[in-house]
Scaffold this active site. Structure first.
Site, PDB file in Angstrom:
ATOM      1  N   GLY A 166       7.380  41.422  34.008  1.00 33.68           N
ATOM      2  CA  GLY A 166       8.102  40.541  34.920  1.00 33.68           C
ATOM      3  C   GLY A 166       8.814  41.273  36.029  1.00 33.68           C
ATOM      4  O   GLY A 166       9.581  40.659  36.778  1.00 33.68           O
ATOM      5  N   TYR A 170       5.443  43.813  40.509  1.00 32.41           N
ATOM      6  CA  TYR A 170       4.153  43.203  40.182  1.00 32.41           C
ATOM      7  C   TYR A 170       4.242  41.685  40.423  1.00 32.41           C
ATOM      8  O   TYR A 170       5.253  41.181  40.903  1.00 32.41           O
ATOM      9  CB  TYR A 170       3.756  43.537  38.751  1.00 32.41           C
ATOM     10  CG  TYR A 170       3.373  44.996  38.563  1.00 32.41           C
ATOM     11  CD1 TYR A 170       2.286  45.543  39.244  1.00 32.41           C
ATOM     12  CD2 TYR A 170       4.092  45.832  37.701  1.00 32.41           C
ATOM     13  CE1 TYR A 170       1.926  46.875  39.078  1.00 32.41           C
ATOM     14  CE2 TYR A 170       3.737  47.164  37.533  1.00 32.41           C
ATOM     15  CZ  TYR A 170       2.657  47.683  38.226  1.00 32.41           C
ATOM     16  OH  TYR A 170       2.306  49.005  38.069  1.00 32.41           O
TER      17      TYR A 170
END
Length: 636
Positions: A166, A170
């Site tokens: 998370g 990304y």
């Protein structure tokens, strides 16, 4: 450290200790996305008496989310059978396995993904240089289905938990981040929506698997990194959705790779500050990752109640037995990672597979005892000689290691004195301690000559005497005050100022220039070619050059050849034009190295067999020298 070996519960999981192996990219996989034998050897090495939980290297939930060509796949028809090979190995060692789910988004590798990167809004990732295209809702739905399928396959393959990436710039983080999510649809109006759907899809695919969420406590990119107010909703979502732990690293894969990889030259304080912030905003158990391979730092984190579990990645690549050595309180089995990333990261980038400056055996089967033990004399106690002596001894050979200096390490013993490499000193001293604790006769302060060879009477002479400085043939050089790069780092001569000329601005020259700059000298470093700092690991070079940019008295001159030392200055030729530089009080020669001469005829007549390795054979770097010693031992 005793508290680290107590069991801990994460949801319905019971971990045998409080160590975790984080999702380290290995690049050991086969190009078709299947599991290789080296991966299985690697995970067995780490799992044996290792962390209570091993989080596998990242898998991309869809093809276009891949980061490198050898990344494990979870979306292929045979993925379950392939991934089951890894869980079986981990479970056989009594440890638990977790599958790390990710979509790289803007950080995806176009060559591996076979398409342009996809992201919430159009951005360019500096780490890849690729321009990312905004996702359509249809494409988002495909990715969400990929998360569901990945979770389902994790369950089928026998994983004990899943981890959702998370953070770190990304895809999930890109949706959360107002700086990278400029959408005007529902995924822009509610930036938490994508993360909420990802968690829901993972639960659909594997409703009973405990879930961990990985974040970057601080992405360390003021311009592009996620702000605390954008990350906080994810932490609250994790709490409300039954996530069992938060796993905190640092940095952004696109916009701050040095922090993402926790380079050893970076300060510790930002990580501790981020850890305090996360701890203060979430009630879930906290796993901390990044340069945690020292007992004192672990103790500090635990004493201040900043984390519940400790993630060890590169420290276990350098020494898979580290956790057991800590448990046994056995200093003679501990080898410490230097956080240099020189031996690990570049080999992932080139798809060779992760390596290590100090552990050439990573991911390789244990060396077996030799069928024909022999008597070996190793000449030279630098990296190649130490490696050869260590691994030859482990194979059962009778080894004597002889070094002409009064210390072991060779140029490894000097490398850690460069700015930002101080932790490499721990690596050398711990390796020397392990080596001396073994069945090896170590002799220092004595050069290998015919008398030594006659005394030891070896069956094999390993010639690992290293390299010497290349002295350029420059008119007038003999009339100025000079020292070699080795003499500089050995502090054998005093540097006179205020002006210093460094001839050769490769890796060593850049390190010398920075250190002199820190000391206040006026420095000019020349290089006949370009680029400056050639052979430096890219992130190490990036950080060094940023520090040097702040030094007003340090300058580099690429495409410059020193032609003549005269009374009124130094004549140089830059890009075909000659000019004269003001006089320098010290000239430091960092103009390359040459292998030391081969053993003389008197020695060669006394030994049945001679092997030349390391810089004495071909001047390269530390990882090549260590590898040479290991490869030699594997053949005897």
């Amino acid at each position: 450290m005793e508290r680290m070996f107590k069991e801990i519960n994460l949801g319905n999981l019971k971990l045998s200790n409080r160590f975790v192996f984080p999702p380290i990219k290995l690049a050991y996989g086969n190009p078709d996305g299947t599991v290789s034998e080296r991966q299985l050897v690697f995970y067995r090495q780490v799992a044996q008496n290792g962390p209570g939980l091993l989080i596998m290297e990242p898998v991309a939930v869809t093809q276009e989310g891949k980061e490198h060509p050898k990344q494990l796949c979870v979306h292929l028809e045979n993925s379950v059978a392939e991934l089951k090979k890894i869980t079986s190995v981990v479970h056989q060692e009594g440890r638990l396995a977790c599958l790390h789910l990710n979509h790289a988004g803007a950080a995806a590798n176009p060559a591996a993904a076979k398409t342009e990167p996809r992201t919430p809004s159009s951005i360019t990732c500096p780490a890849t240089g690729a321009q990312a295209k905004p996702l359509t809702e249809e494409e988002i739905n495909v990715i969400l289905s990929g998360y569901r399928l990945a979770a389902q396959r994790a369950l089928e393959a026998g994983f004990d938990a899943v981890e959702i990436q998370g953070g770190h710039g990304y895809l999930v983080s890109q949706f959360l981040n107002a700086k990278t999510n400029k959408r005007t649809d529902r995924y822009g109006e509610d930036r938490l929506l994508f993360a909420r759907k990802v968690i829901a899809k993972v639960k659909e695919g594997a409703p009973d698997l405990p879930m961990i969420v990985r974040i970057a406590g601080n992405e360390m990119s003021p311009e592009f990194g996620i702000a605390p107010e954008d990350m906080l909703p994810l932490l609250k979502l994790a709490e409300s959705q039954g996530v069992v732990a938060i796993h905190m690293g640092m940095g952004n894969s696109c916009f701050n790779p040095p922090w993402y990889f926790h380079h050893g030259s970076l300060p510790e304080k930002p990580q501790m500050d981020a850890l305090r912030w996360v701890r203060g905003h979430v009630s879930l158990p906290l796993i901390v990752a990044g340069r945690m391979g020292r007992e004192d730092k672990i103790k500090d984190v635990l004493d201040n109640h900043l984390a519940d579990l400790i993630a060890l990645g590169r420290p276990l690549i350098a020494c898979p037995d580290l956790i057991e050595a800590w448990r046994q309180k056995d200093d003679n089995k501990k080898i410490y990672c230097g956080y240099c990333i020189q031996g690990c990261l570049p080999r992932v980038r080139t798809a060779e597979g992760i390596g290590c400056n100090i552990n050439p055996a990573v991911g390789r089967p244990e060396l077996t005892p030799s069928a024909k033990p022999i008597k070996v004399l190793v000449a030279g106690g630098g990296p190649a000689g130490m490696s050869a002596a260590y691994y030859l001894s482990r194979r059962g050979h009778k080894v004597a290691l002889v070094e002409k200096e009064n210390r072991l390490g060779g140029q490894f013993g000097l490398a850690w004195q460069a700015p930002g490499k101080e932790r490499m000193g721990d690596t050398l001293s711990s390796f020397e301690r392990v080596l001396r604790a073994g069945d090896i006769r170590v002799i220092t302060g004595r050069e290998v000559d015919a008398a030594v060879v006659k005394e030891i009477a070896p069956d094999l002479l390993v010639w690992a005497v290293g390299a010497i400085q290349n002295i350029p043939e420059t008119p007038g050089l003999e009339n100025v005050y000079t020292m070699t790069s080795i003499e500089y780092f050995q502090s054998k001569k005093e540097v006179k100022g205020p002006r210093v000329l460094v001839i050769g601005a490769g890796r060593i020259g850049v390190e010398i220039a920075e250190r002199l700059g820190e000391e206040g000298f006026e420095v000019v470093a020349t290089k006949r070619t370009d680029p400056i700092g050639s052979a430096m690991e890219p992130i190490t070079k990036l950080l060094a050059m940023k520090r040097i940019e702040e030094m007003k008295k340090v300058s580099f001159m690429p495409h410059t050849t020193v032609k003549n030392f005269k009374g009124d200055g130094v004549e140089v030729e830059k890009d075909g034009e000659k000019t004269t530089l003001s006089p320098f009080q010290t000239v430091i020669l960092a103009s390359g190295m040459w292998p030391v001469a081969a053993p003389n005829e008197e020695i060669t007549k006394l030994v049945p067999q001679i092997e030349t390795i390391g810089d004495a054979r071909q001047v390269k770097d530390i990882i090549s020298a260590i590898e040479a010693g290991y490869q030699l031992a594997s053949g005897y």
